[in-house]
Design an enzyme around this catalytic site. Structure first.
Site, PDB file in Angstrom:
ATOM      1  N   ASP A  76     -17.315   7.391  -1.221  1.00 42.77           N
ATOM      2  CA  ASP A  76     -16.187   7.087  -0.337  1.00 42.77           C
ATOM      3  C   ASP A  76     -15.858   8.576   0.145  1.00 42.77           C
ATOM      4  O   ASP A  76     -16.473   9.719  -0.302  1.00 42.77           O
ATOM      5  CB  ASP A  76     -14.974   6.753  -1.403  1.00 42.77           C
ATOM      6  CG  ASP A  76     -13.649   6.424  -0.549  1.00 42.77           C
ATOM      7  OD1 ASP A  76     -13.689   6.214   0.581  1.00 42.77           O
ATOM      8  OD2 ASP A  76     -12.534   6.370  -1.385  1.00 42.77           O
ATOM      9  N   GLN A  97     -10.215  -3.786  -3.251  1.00 39.86           N
ATOM     10  CA  GLN A  97     -11.563  -3.406  -2.665  1.00 39.86           C
ATOM     11  C   GLN A  97     -12.492  -3.777  -3.676  1.00 39.86           C
ATOM     12  O   GLN A  97     -13.637  -4.311  -3.193  1.00 39.86           O
ATOM     13  CB  GLN A  97     -11.340  -1.948  -2.409  1.00 39.86           C
ATOM     14  CG  GLN A  97     -12.480  -1.138  -2.089  1.00 39.86           C
ATOM     15  CD  GLN A  97     -12.903  -1.806  -0.695  1.00 39.86           C
ATOM     16  OE1 GLN A  97     -12.136  -1.479   0.236  1.00 39.86           O
ATOM     17  NE2 GLN A  97     -14.202  -2.138  -0.270  1.00 39.86           N
ATOM     18  N   ARG A 101     -13.689  -8.562   2.248  1.00 42.92           N
ATOM     19  CA  ARG A 101     -12.277  -8.357   1.893  1.00 42.92           C
ATOM     20  C   ARG A 101     -11.479  -9.370   2.031  1.00 42.92           C
ATOM     21  O   ARG A 101     -10.582  -9.772   1.163  1.00 42.92           O
ATOM     22  CB  ARG A 101     -11.805  -7.011   2.757  1.00 42.92           C
ATOM     23  CG  ARG A 101     -12.459  -5.687   2.612  1.00 42.92           C
ATOM     24  CD  ARG A 101     -12.086  -5.248   1.224  1.00 42.92           C
ATOM     25  NE  ARG A 101     -10.550  -5.284   0.623  1.00 42.92           N
ATOM     26  CZ  ARG A 101      -9.957  -4.199   1.092  1.00 42.92           C
ATOM     27  NH1 ARG A 101     -10.212  -2.941   1.718  1.00 42.92           N
ATOM     28  NH2 ARG A 101      -8.624  -4.248   0.759  1.00 42.92           N
ATOM     29  N   CYS A 131     -16.220   1.783   0.957  1.00 45.57           N
ATOM     30  CA  CYS A 131     -15.201   0.826   1.108  1.00 45.57           C
ATOM     31  C   CYS A 131     -14.534   0.990   2.398  1.00 45.57           C
ATOM     32  O   CYS A 131     -14.085   0.016   3.128  1.00 45.57           O
ATOM     33  CB  CYS A 131     -14.058   1.276   0.173  1.00 45.57           C
ATOM     34  SG  CYS A 131     -13.307   2.937   0.427  1.00 45.57           S
ATOM     35  N   ARG A 138       0.963  -1.135  -0.065  1.00 47.73           N
ATOM     36  CA  ARG A 138       0.063  -0.002  -0.059  1.00 47.73           C
ATOM     37  C   ARG A 138       1.064   1.184  -0.012  1.00 47.73           C
ATOM     38  O   ARG A 138       1.851   1.430   0.848  1.00 47.73           O
ATOM     39  CB  ARG A 138      -0.708  -0.033   1.221  1.00 47.73           C
ATOM     40  CG  ARG A 138      -1.579   1.288   1.359  1.00 47.73           C
ATOM     41  CD  ARG A 138      -2.640   1.463   2.517  1.00 47.73           C
ATOM     42  NE  ARG A 138      -4.149   0.527   2.027  1.00 47.73           N
ATOM     43  CZ  ARG A 138      -5.008   0.692   2.410  1.00 47.73           C
ATOM     44  NH1 ARG A 138      -5.291   1.405   3.483  1.00 47.73           N
ATOM     45  NH2 ARG A 138      -6.234   0.263   1.982  1.00 47.73           N
ATOM     46  N   HIS A 166      -7.346   1.009  -6.345  1.00 45.69           N
ATOM     47  CA  HIS A 166      -7.645   0.077  -5.315  1.00 45.69           C
ATOM     48  C   HIS A 166      -8.110  -1.265  -5.716  1.00 45.69           C
ATOM     49  O   HIS A 166      -9.580  -1.624  -5.354  1.00 45.69           O
ATOM     50  CB  HIS A 166      -8.409   0.925  -4.091  1.00 45.69           C
ATOM     51  CG  HIS A 166      -8.556   0.181  -2.827  1.00 45.69           C
ATOM     52  ND1 HIS A 166      -7.865  -0.913  -2.461  1.00 45.69           N
ATOM     53  CD2 HIS A 166      -9.044   0.580  -1.644  1.00 45.69           C
ATOM     54  CE1 HIS A 166      -7.848  -1.235  -1.216  1.00 45.69           C
ATOM     55  NE2 HIS A 166      -8.735  -0.514  -0.487  1.00 45.69           N
TER      56      HIS A 166
HETATM   57  N1   CP Z   1     -11.249  -0.012   2.491  1.00 44.35           N
HETATM   58  C1   CP Z   1      -9.967  -0.050   2.696  1.00 44.35           C
HETATM   59  O1   CP Z   1      -9.029  -0.408   1.919  1.00 44.35           O
HETATM   60  O2   CP Z   1      -9.905   0.016   4.424  1.00 44.35           O
HETATM   61  P1   CP Z   1      -8.305   0.184   5.088  1.00 44.35           P
HETATM   62  O3   CP Z   1      -7.822   1.725   4.579  1.00 44.35           O
HETATM   63  O4   CP Z   1      -8.743   0.171   6.506  1.00 44.35           O
HETATM   64  O5   CP Z   1      -7.509  -0.882   4.721  1.00 44.35           O
HETATM   65  N1  NVA Z   2      -9.808   6.769  -1.430  1.00 40.88           N
HETATM   66  C1  NVA Z   2      -9.475   6.234   0.132  1.00 40.88           C
HETATM   67  C2  NVA Z   2      -9.676   4.931   0.157  1.00 40.88           C
HETATM   68  C3  NVA Z   2      -9.396   4.226   1.437  1.00 40.88           C
HETATM   69  C4  NVA Z   2      -9.569   2.959   1.709  1.00 40.88           C
HETATM   70  C5  NVA Z   2      -8.069   6.989   0.091  1.00 40.88           C
HETATM   71  O1  NVA Z   2      -7.229   6.532  -0.678  1.00 40.88           O
HETATM   72  O2  NVA Z   2      -7.931   7.386   1.327  1.00 40.88           O
END
Ligand code: CP
Ligand code: NVA
Length: 319
Positions: free
Chosen positions: A236, A148, A303, A275, A118, A145
């Site tokens: 989101d 997700q 997930r 998400c 990540r 993502h």
């Molecule tokens: N939806 C998601 O990716 O959550 P986190 O940021 O908690 O991993």
């Molecule tokens: N769009 C958000 C998703 C978090 C899971 C971010 O990138 O922070």
């Protein structure tokens, strides 16, 4: 872009984006996830599946951004597949002190059987995949993502909706999660109605690719028009990780909050997805978030089941 890279040694399946796997593989992952989820219903969450298909395999997870769901779901997924996971945080690993992505990829390839990352810049995922000779999985970048969205598709199917021809409405910021929804739309032939304020539309590349693949993509600044007749309504956070809380952006997003009036524009049996983490009162009202159409905690649970099938695809256990 291809999911099969031959940087070093034998062919490796990287899950850098949904398109890296392709529509048929995503469809096969969804079938696999539904089957495996049904087979272990009611079991303790840490108990391995009967066939333990990744027996004693290790996943290395690199987090340069915060996470709750991605971190826990991959860890539990590995336990259920018979393996285990190790977490590296940017703040406590040498990557955070400037060790190169290339060297990190080569070291983790010798110590782990797969790597999940990540990070902020999507190019880092591509670089990691180029230098790793074990599968690299995108656990979120500024651009996309994909993990997700496998969970989201699973949730949509579980709630009785077939993907081809489905109308998915997105409201709010044109962000990484929307990009992966658009990618999925092109691969699995559903339609996306995107309601975003001026200046916050998704990257044209994702819109164009979905349209070229045969998906109908509506881009509008009219939130009600985007939501009208939708089978699924998604939003989101208005401010993703790494972005600043610009007052101008928050003000522009106000008409796109998914509240009961906007949800009422969708089909009566529409479901609401997010998400998470959610900012209730910002992108979604409490009434919708806690209401009967919200399936956000099914989505979160999924997930785990999605990650398992993504991992199995990476290891060649799903065609
Ligand atoms: N939806 C998601 O990716 O959550 P986190 O940021 O908690 O991993
Ligand atoms: N769009 C958000 C998703 C978090 C899971 C971010 O990138 O922070």
């Amino acid at each position: 872009m291809t999911g099969v890279a031959a940087a070093q040694g034998p062919l490796v399946r990287h899950f850098t984006d949904l398109a890296a796997a392709g529509g048929e593989a995503i469809a096969a992952m969804l079938v696999d996830a539904l089957d495996r989820k049904a087979e272990r219903r009611g079991w303790p969450k840490g108990r391995p599946d009967a066939d333990a298909p990744l027996d004693r395999h290790v996943l290395g997870m690199v987090f340069e951004k915060s996470s709750t769901r991605t971190r826990v779901s991959f860890d539990i997924a590995m336990r259920q597949l018979g393996g285990s996971a190790i977490i590296l945080d940017a703040g406590t690993s040498q990557l955070g002190r400037g060790e190169s992505v290339a060297d990190t990829a080569r070291v983790l390839s010798r110590m782990a059987d797969a790597i999940m990352v990540r990070t902020d810049d999507h190019a880092k995922i591509e670089e990691m995949a180029h230098h790793a000779d074990v599968p690299v999985i995108n656990g979120l970048t500024d651009r996309s993502h994909p993990c997700q969205i496998v969970a989201d598709l699973l949730t949509i199917i579980e709630h009785g909706k077939a993907l081809p021809g489905l109308d998915v409405a997105w409201l709010g910021d044109g962000n990484n999660v929307l990009h992966s929804i658009l990618e999925a739309a092109g691969l699995l032939r559903f339609n996306v109605r995107v309601g975003t304020p001026s200046g916050f539309a998704p990257d044209a590349e994702f819109v164009d690719r979905a349209r070229r693949a045969g998906s109908q993509v509506m881009l509008t600044q009219d939130a009600a028009a985007a939501a009208s007749g939708a089978d699924v309504v998604v939003t989101d956070t208005w401010v993703s990780m790494g972005q600043d809380h610009a007052a101008r952006k928050l003000a522009a997003m106000e008409p796109y909050r998914v509240d009961a009036a906007l949800m009422g524009r969708a089909k009566p049996d529409a479901i609401f997805l997010h998400c998470l983490p959610a900012h209730v009162g910002e992108e979604v009202s409490e009434e919708v978030f806690e209401g009967p159409q919200s399936v956000v905690f099914d989505e979160a649970e999924n997930r785990i089941h999605a990650q398992k099938s993504i991992l199995r695809w990476c290891f060649g256990q799903i065609a």
